[in-house]
Motif scaffolding. Structure first.
Motif, PDB file in Angstrom:
ATOM      1  N   ASP A 141       0.825  -1.210   0.000  1.00 41.65           N
ATOM      2  CA  ASP A 141       0.000   0.000   0.000  1.00 41.65           C
ATOM      3  C   ASP A 141       0.858   1.258   0.000  1.00 41.65           C
ATOM      4  O   ASP A 141       0.581   2.221  -0.719  1.00 41.65           O
ATOM      5  CB  ASP A 141      -0.910  -0.014   1.233  1.00 41.65           C
ATOM      6  CG  ASP A 141      -1.780   1.216   1.324  1.00 41.65           C
ATOM      7  OD1 ASP A 141      -2.758   1.303   0.564  1.00 41.65           O
ATOM      8  OD2 ASP A 141      -1.476   2.104   2.153  1.00 41.65           O
ATOM      9  N   GLU A 142       1.940   1.249   0.788  1.00 41.81           N
ATOM     10  CA  GLU A 142       2.761   2.455   0.908  1.00 41.81           C
ATOM     11  C   GLU A 142       3.589   2.745  -0.334  1.00 41.81           C
ATOM     12  O   GLU A 142       4.146   3.832  -0.476  1.00 41.81           O
ATOM     13  CB  GLU A 142       3.695   2.356   2.123  1.00 41.81           C
ATOM     14  CG  GLU A 142       4.691   1.221   2.074  1.00 41.81           C
ATOM     15  CD  GLU A 142       4.218  -0.016   2.789  1.00 41.81           C
ATOM     16  OE1 GLU A 142       5.077  -0.832   3.187  1.00 41.81           O
ATOM     17  OE2 GLU A 142       2.991  -0.186   2.968  1.00 41.81           O
ATOM     18  N   ASP A 143       3.665   1.774  -1.251  1.00 42.59           N
ATOM     19  CA  ASP A 143       4.430   1.987  -2.482  1.00 42.59           C
ATOM     20  C   ASP A 143       3.603   2.635  -3.583  1.00 42.59           C
ATOM     21  O   ASP A 143       4.087   2.785  -4.712  1.00 42.59           O
ATOM     22  CB  ASP A 143       4.977   0.650  -3.004  1.00 42.59           C
ATOM     23  CG  ASP A 143       6.202   0.187  -2.228  1.00 42.59           C
ATOM     24  OD1 ASP A 143       6.579   0.870  -1.252  1.00 42.59           O
ATOM     25  OD2 ASP A 143       6.770  -0.854  -2.584  1.00 42.59           O
ATOM     26  N   VAL A 144       2.355   3.006  -3.289  1.00 45.46           N
ATOM     27  CA  VAL A 144       1.468   3.529  -4.328  1.00 45.46           C
ATOM     28  C   VAL A 144       0.921   4.898  -3.925  1.00 45.46           C
ATOM     29  O   VAL A 144      -0.268   5.026  -3.585  1.00 45.46           O
ATOM     30  CB  VAL A 144       0.302   2.549  -4.618  1.00 45.46           C
ATOM     31  CG1 VAL A 144      -0.501   2.995  -5.837  1.00 45.46           C
ATOM     32  CG2 VAL A 144       0.819   1.145  -4.827  1.00 45.46           C
ATOM     33  N   PRO A 145       1.746   5.942  -3.929  1.00 49.22           N
ATOM     34  CA  PRO A 145       1.201   7.287  -3.709  1.00 49.22           C
ATOM     35  C   PRO A 145       0.215   7.633  -4.833  1.00 49.22           C
ATOM     36  O   PRO A 145       0.517   7.443  -6.005  1.00 49.22           O
ATOM     37  CB  PRO A 145       2.435   8.193  -3.769  1.00 49.22           C
ATOM     38  CG  PRO A 145       3.599   7.286  -3.563  1.00 49.22           C
ATOM     39  CD  PRO A 145       3.201   5.961  -4.118  1.00 49.22           C
ATOM     40  N   MET A 146      -0.963   8.141  -4.456  1.00 53.56           N
ATOM     41  CA  MET A 146      -1.991   8.423  -5.446  1.00 53.56           C
ATOM     42  C   MET A 146      -1.865   9.852  -5.962  1.00 53.56           C
ATOM     43  O   MET A 146      -2.498  10.777  -5.458  1.00 53.56           O
ATOM     44  CB  MET A 146      -3.381   8.186  -4.841  1.00 53.56           C
ATOM     45  CG  MET A 146      -4.527   8.501  -5.802  1.00 53.56           C
ATOM     46  SD  MET A 146      -4.446   7.549  -7.321  1.00 53.56           S
ATOM     47  CE  MET A 146      -5.164   6.013  -6.774  1.00 53.56           C
ATOM     48  N   CYS A 147      -1.009  10.016  -6.980  1.00 55.46           N
ATOM     49  CA  CYS A 147      -0.979  11.288  -7.682  1.00 55.46           C
ATOM     50  C   CYS A 147      -2.282  11.407  -8.476  1.00 55.46           C
ATOM     51  O   CYS A 147      -2.855  10.407  -8.899  1.00 55.46           O
ATOM     52  CB  CYS A 147       0.214  11.364  -8.627  1.00 55.46           C
ATOM     53  SG  CYS A 147       1.794  10.961  -7.827  1.00 55.46           S
ATOM     54  N   VAL A 148      -2.747  12.641  -8.670  1.00 54.32           N
ATOM     55  CA  VAL A 148      -4.029  12.852  -9.343  1.00 54.32           C
ATOM     56  C   VAL A 148      -3.841  13.878 -10.459  1.00 54.32           C
ATOM     57  O   VAL A 148      -3.370  14.993 -10.222  1.00 54.32           O
ATOM     58  CB  VAL A 148      -5.107  13.339  -8.350  1.00 54.32           C
ATOM     59  CG1 VAL A 148      -6.422  13.629  -9.090  1.00 54.32           C
ATOM     60  CG2 VAL A 148      -5.327  12.301  -7.255  1.00 54.32           C
ATOM     61  N   GLY A 149      -4.200  13.468 -11.681  1.00 57.24           N
ATOM     62  CA  GLY A 149      -4.127  14.368 -12.830  1.00 57.24           C
ATOM     63  C   GLY A 149      -5.445  15.084 -13.038  1.00 57.24           C
ATOM     64  O   GLY A 149      -6.516  14.478 -12.918  1.00 57.24           O
ATOM     65  N   CYS A 150      -5.371  16.387 -13.336  1.00 57.17           N
ATOM     66  CA  CYS A 150      -6.556  17.187 -13.617  1.00 57.17           C
ATOM     67  C   CYS A 150      -6.359  17.773 -15.011  1.00 57.17           C
ATOM     68  O   CYS A 150      -5.544  18.690 -15.208  1.00 57.17           O
ATOM     69  CB  CYS A 150      -6.713  18.281 -12.568  1.00 57.17           C
ATOM     70  SG  CYS A 150      -8.241  19.215 -12.712  1.00 57.17           S
TER      71      CYS A 150
END
Length: 918
Positions: free
Chosen positions: A312-321
Motif C-alpha cells: 500500500d505504501e508503495d502507491v502514492p496516489m498522484c491525481v491528474g486534472c
C-alpha cells in the motif's frame, strides 16, 4: 544447574522415605518438587512456542511457493509472530538451564534486527512541489507525478503531440493530504486489523477507509495550490497552448484521473482499478480530488494490489486534472496485437463519443486491424452495433445518448483516421522502445488528442501457431444470428475464429464472440450481476457477466475463465484478464441467461466456444501462474525468509552446533529444542555420557522386558507408583492419553516400508543426497530417542521416525472443555510433491474424524478440542496408528497401483481403531 539435578535425582531415589541426617529435609523436598514442576511447565511452554514457530515457518514457505495472494501486513505479521515465538523459546530454554546460553539472546536480536530492516515500511522523502503543470512533467519525474501524467508531459514536450492541458497533484501533495490529521496512521491501523484475503472484510474495510478520506479536509496549502491551477486553466483568458487541446468552443471542464506511482507499468497495469471523473466543473475539483484518492482503497484496487504483491505504501496516489476533451469519437489503440505481439499489426478499438465505453467494457467497439507493412493499410474491419454513446452532460458528468438510426451500424472513424492513429501508435512504440497501449480522442474540430500511453502487456498463452493471429479472419466463422455475437463483419473481413469448421467435437453451449484473453479454462459457471454475487463466487469458477466492467476484477485471481455478453479486448477487465492469464471470451449476448444453471463448463477462448462439462483435452496442465513472484511484497517475504527458514545446524555432535553459528531463527529453534530435551531429560551432547553431576530424570520405557527408544518424564501422576530406577515398565504407566497413543501405535503390526518402484526409490535417494535438511536417524544420540512428557490426563510426544518428525499432544480429562488433541507432522525423504501428497492424505483421514487439518507443503498441523474424554482417547489411538502406518508411504504416493491398497488398508484399520462418528 548440576547441583539442582543432583538434588532432584536424590529426591527421586529417596522417593517418599523419611528424611535422614545428611539427606534432604521435607521442606527441601517440597521446594524441589515445586521447582521440578515449574521446570516441566517451562518445557511445555517451550514446546508450545516451538510448535507455533514451526507452523509460522511452514506457512511462510507455502506463501513463497504457492499462488495465494498476501500483502505486507501478512509479511510483517508473520515476521513479528515468528520472532515472538522464537524469543519465547530462547527465554524458556535459559530459564530451564539457569541461563546456560546467554549469547542466544544476542544472536536472536541480531537476526531480528535484520528481519526488521527488510520489512520496515518504506518512507518516501517529501519536500517536492504539491502540484505541477503537465508542461513541467516528464518520465524523469514519474516517481513524483505517476507514469500516466509523466507520459503525457513527455509526449507533449518531446514529440509535440497534442495532449490535454492540465496539472497533476504530486506524490508530495498526496503525502501532505494523507499525513494531515493522522489520516495515514488511521488507515494503516484499519488495514492491519482486517483480513485482506476475505472479500467480505475487504468490502467493509474499503467502505470505512473511503468514508474516512472523503470526510477529511484538504490542507490549506494544498487546496490553494490546486485552486490556483484550476483558475489558470478555467479563467477567461485561458486558451490551449501549443501541443495541448481543450477542444475550443466548449466551457472548460475537467477530467480528474488517477496517476498513481507504479500505475500503467509493464508489470502491473492497474487497468481500471482506480476512479476517473469526467466533465467536472472547476468548483468541484477539490472534492473530486478526494474521490480519486479514496478510490485507492476501492475493493478492486485493494484486491489487485494484494494479488500483485504491491505494498500500500508503495502507491502514492498522484491525481491528474486535465482539461476535458469533448470527443466525437475515441478509443484505444494497441501498437501490437495484445494477444500475440508477434503479429505485425496495430489493433484499434473505437466508439462514437467519449472513449469511456471502450475502457470500461460497456459496449463492444468497432475494431480496425492495420497492417504495419509499408505503406500501412487497413487489413480488417469489425464493425459493431453501437446503439448509444457517452457524451458530456450539460451540467456535469457524462450521460448515455441514443445514436441516430443511420449511425448505429456505421463505422465511427474512417480508414484515414484509423491509419493516422496506427501511424502514431507505431511511432510511440519506437519512441518508448516497447509496445504501447494508447487512449485517444477526436475533437469536433478533427484534432486527434492523446489521453494516455502506457506499456502493453502481452497475453499469456501456452501454444499459438507461429504467424496465426487471434483476431485473424476465418471463412468458416459463423455470423450474426447463428452465433449470437454482438459484433458484425463487413463483406471483406469475416469474423475471427481459429477452429476447424468441418471437425466433429464436443457439444457447444455458446459459439462466437471475441477472444480478449487466450487459452481455455473450466469450472462451475457463476453469473455475477451485483456486488453480493462476488462473495459467493467459487474458487476456480467461470465468471459470467453481462458487461465487462472493471468492478468484477477482484474475482480474476480466483476465476478459471471469463465470459461476458458485452465488452472488447481494449477494456480494462480484458487487460487485467490478460495480465492474470485468465482466458476470456467477450461479446456473447444472452450468455448470463444461457449459463445460469449450466454447471461446470469449459471456455475455449481461442476457438470462441463454451462447452458443457470439463473437456480435458482443451485444458493446459501448466501450474497456475504466481502473480506474486517478483513483486515487492513477495521479494520482501523472500528476503525476510532467508533470515528465518534455512536450517544450518544439522549435527548436534558437531562443534558448530552452538549459538555463535545460528544464522536464522530456524537455527535458534533447532538449537533450543535439542538443548531443552538434553537439559530436562539429562541426556548429554556426547554419545549419551552424562556430564559430571547430571542426573537422568527421564525414564526409559520397557515393554515385555525390552528397553525401547522412548524416554518418559512424569509431570504429575503419570506413573502408577514411584519409580526409583532409570527404567519404567509400560504396566506402571497411568497416563490415559499416553496409553491410548501407545495402543494405537501397536494395535496393528507395521508391515515395513512399502514396496516402491524405481522412481520412488530414486526420489528418496535424490532427496537424501541434495536436501541438507534431511538428517539420518542415527546421526546423533538424540535422533534415536523419542521423548514423552506425561501426567495422569496429559501426554506430549516428540518423535522422529525415519526422515520425518512429529509431535502429538493430548489432554483427556473429565471436563470436556479442557480436552484437546494436536498432531504436527513434517518431513520425509521422497520428493516434495510426494511428501505433500502424504501430508494431504493424513489430513483427509483426520478431517473425516472432526480435526481441523492445515496442510502446508509437506507439513500437517491438525487439532481438535472440546470432546468427552473417551472420544479424545479414541482419536489419540487413531493418531498413534497413523504415526506408525503412514511412515514412508510418501515413496509410493504417486503410484496408485501400490498406494491404493495401502490407502484401503489404512481406512479399514482406522474404521476399527477410531471410527468416524455422526
Amino acid at each position: 544447574m548440576g547441583g539442582f539435578f543432583h538434588k532432584l535425582g536424590t529426591l527421586f531415589r529417596r522417593q517418599d522415605a523419611p528424611a535422614q541426617d545428611g539427606g534432604v529435609s521435607d521442606a527441601e523436598t517440597e521446594r524441589l518438587r515445586a521447582l521440578y514442576r515449574e521446570r516441566c511447565s517451562r518445557f511445555r511452554l517451550l514446546l508450545s512456542a516451538n510448535k507455533s514457530a514451526l507452523e509460522i515457518m511452514a506457512d511462510m514457505e507455502e506463501a513463497l511457493r504457492g499462488v495465494r495472494p498476501f500483502g505486507m501486513t501478512y509479511v510483517r505479521g508473520a515476521c513479528t509472530r515468528v520472532c515472538a515465538s522464537v524469543f519465547q523459546i530462547v527465554r524458556h530454554l535459559n530459564a530451564l538451564s539457569d541461563n546456560r546460553w546467554p549469547e542466544l539472546e544476542t544472536k536472536f536480536d541480531e537476526i531480528r534486527t535484520g528481519i526488521e530492516a527488510v520489512v520496515a515500511p518504506h518512507v518516501r522523502a517529501g519536500g517536492g512541489p504539491l502540484v505541477l503543470p503537465i508542461a513541467a512533467t516528464g518520465v524523469d519525474l514519474a516517481d513524483q507525478t505517476g507514469g500516466k501524467m509523466a507520459n503525457l508531459g513527455e509526449i507533449r514536450r518531446r514529440l509535440g503531440i497534442t495532449v490535454p492541458d492540465g496539472f497533476v497533484v504530486t506524490a508530495s501533495g498526496y503525502q501532505r493530504f494523507m499525513e494531515a490529521g493522522g489520516l495515514q496512521e488511521e488507515i494503516d491501523r484499519r488495514i492491519q486489523a482486517a483480513d485482506a484475503t476475505r472479500l467480505d472484510e475487504v468490502f467493509a474495510l474499503s467502505a470505512s477507509i473511503q468514508q474516512l478520506i472523503l470526510a477529511a479536509p484538504v490542507p490549506g496549502d494544498l487546496a490553494d495550490a490546486i485552486t490556483a491551477q484550476v483558475e489558470r486553466l478555467a479563467g477567461p483568458l485561458h486558451s490551449p497552448h501549443p501541443g495541448t487541446s481543450a477542444c475550443a468552443g466548449a466551457e472548460v471542464r475537467f477530467a480528474v484521473r488517477s496517476s498513481a506511482v507504479g500505475e500503467d507499468s509493464l508489470d502491473a497495469s492497474f487497468a481500471g482499478q482506480y476512479r476517473s471523473e469526467l466533465n467536472v466543473p472547476p468548483e468541484d475539483v477539490l472534492d473530486t480530488f478526494k474521490d480519486i484518492v479514496a478510490s485507492k482503497y476501492g475493493v478492486t484496487a485493494m484486491t489487485y494490489r494484494l494479488a500483485r504483491g504491491i505494498p500500500d505504501e508503495d502507491v502514492p496516489m498522484c491525481v491528474g486534472c486535465l482539461v476535458m476533451v469533448d470527443a466525437v469519437a475515441g478509443g484505444v489503440a494497441y501498437s501490437r496485437n495484445p494477444l500475440d505481439l508477434r503479429d505485425n499489426t496495430v489493433v484499434i478499438n473505437a466508439v462514437p463519443g467519449l472513449p469511456k465505453a471502450v475502457v470500461d467494457g460497456s459496449f463492444s467497439p468497432d475494431v480496425f486491424v492495420v497492417s504495419r507493412e509499408v505503406p500501412m493499410q487497413v487489413a480488417q474491419r469489425q464493425i459493431a452495433a453501437k446503439p448509444q454513446r457517452f457524451v458530456r452532460d450539460p451540467v456535469e458528468g457524462v450521460r448515455l445518448e441514443d445514436m441516430p438510426a443511420d449511425m448505429v451500424d456505421a463505422p465511427c472513424i474512417d480508414d484515414a483516421r484509423a491509419l493516422e492513429i496506427a501511424s502514431l501508435a507505431a511511432g510511440f512504440e519506437v519512441f518508448y522502445g516497447e509496445p504501447q497501449d494508447i487512449e485517444w480522442a477526436v475533437c469536433p474540430e478533427g484534432v486527434l488528442t492523446i489521453l494516455q500511453s502506457r506499456p502493453l502487456r502481452e497475453a499469456r498463452h501456452d501454444e499459438l501457431p507461429q504467424g496465426e493471429s487471434p483476431v485473424a479472419g476465418d471463412e468458416c466463422a459463423p455470423t450474426g444470428e447463428e452465433t449470437g455475437a454482438a459484433e458484425r463483419a463487413d463483406a471483406h473481413a469475416p469474423l475471427s475464429g481459429g477452429y476447424n469448421c468441418g471437425e466433429s467435437g464436443p457439444p457447444v453451449l455458446l459459439l462466437g464472440g471475441t477472444p480478449v484473453s487466450p487459452g481455455a479454462g473450466a469450472g462451475l459457471a457463476h453469473v455475477v450481476r451485483k456486488d453480493m454475487d462476488l462473495l459467493s463466487f467459487p474458487d476456480g469458477g467461470v465468471l459470467v457477466i453481462e458487461r465487462a466492467l472493471p468492478r468484477w476484477a477482484p474475482l480474476l485471481s480466483r476465476a478459471s475463465a471469463v465470459v461476458a455478453e458485452a465488452g472488447g479486448a481494449a477494456g480494462h477487465l480484458a487487460s487485467v484478464a490478460r495480465e492474470y492469464g485468465v482466458p476470456a471470451l467477450f461479446g456473447l449476448p444472452r450468455a448470463a441467461e444461457l449459463l445460469e444453471n449450466a454447471g461446470i463448463v469449459t471456455v475455449d477462448a481461442d476457438n470462441r466456444r463454451v462447452h458443457p462439462g470439463r473437456i480435458e483435452e482443451l485444458l493446459g496442465h501448466a501450474p497456475r501462474r504466481n502473480l506474486m513472484e517478483g513483486s515487492p511484497v513477495h521479494t520482501a517475504l523472500a528476503e525476510a525468509a532467508r533470515l528465518v527458514l534455512p536450517l544450518h545446524l544439522l549435527d548436534p555432535e558437531s562443534p558448530q552446533f552452538a549459538p555463535a553459528h545460528c544464522r536464522t531463527l530456524h537455527d535458534i529453534t533447532r538449537f533450543c529444542h535439542e538443548k531443552s530435551v538434553e537439559v530436562l531429560f539429562g541426556v548429554s551432547d556426547h554419545m549419551g555420557v552424562a556430564e559430571p553431576g547430571a542426573q537422568r530424570l527421564g525414564k526409559q520405557l520397557r515393554v515385555n522386558g525390552t528397553k525401547l527408544q522412548y524416554w518418559l518424564l512424569d509431570i504429575d501422576g503419570g506413573f502408577r507408583k514411584p519409580v526409583s530406577g532409570p527404567v519404567v515398565d509400560l504396566a506402571d504407566i497411568a497416563s490415559a492419553p499416553m496409553l491410548a497413543l501407545w495402543d494405537g501405535m501397536t494395535a496393528v503390526p507395521w508391515a515395513g516400508p512399502p514396496a516402491t518402484d524405481a522412481r520412488g526409490f530414486l526420489s528418496v535417494m535424490m532427496e537424501s543426497a541434495v536436501n541438507p535438511d534431511l538428517e539420518p536417524t542415527a546421526a546423533t544420540t538424540l535422533a534415536n530417542r523419542n521423548f514423552l512428557m506425561i501426567s495422569r490426563d496429559y501426554c506430549n510426544l516428540q518423535a522422529r521416525f525415519g526422515y520425518h518428525f512429529c509431535t502429538v499432544e493430548a489432554m483427556a480429562a473429565d471436563n470436556p472443555h479442557e480436552n484437546y488433541v494436536t498432531f504436527q507432522f513434517k518431513g520425509g525423504a521422497a520428493s516434495s510433491e510426494r511428501r505433500t501428497l502424504r501430508a494431504r492424505f493424513v489430513g483427509e483421514v483426520l478431517e473425516a474424524r472432526g480435526f481441523r487439518a492445515d496442510v502446508k507443503d509437506d507439513a500437517l498441523f491438525a487439532s481438535l478440542e472440546g470432546l468427552p474424554k473417551e472420544r479424545i482417547l479414541t482419536l489419540v489411538r487413531g493418531v498413534g496408528y497413523l504415526l506408525i502406518h503412514t511412515r514412508q508411504i510418501d515413496m509410493v504416493a504417486h503410484n496408485e497401483r501400490v498406494f491404493g491398497p495401502i490407502r484401503d488398508r489404512i481406512a479399514a484399520d482406522m474404521a476399527k481403531i477410531a471410527p468416524v462418528t455422526g
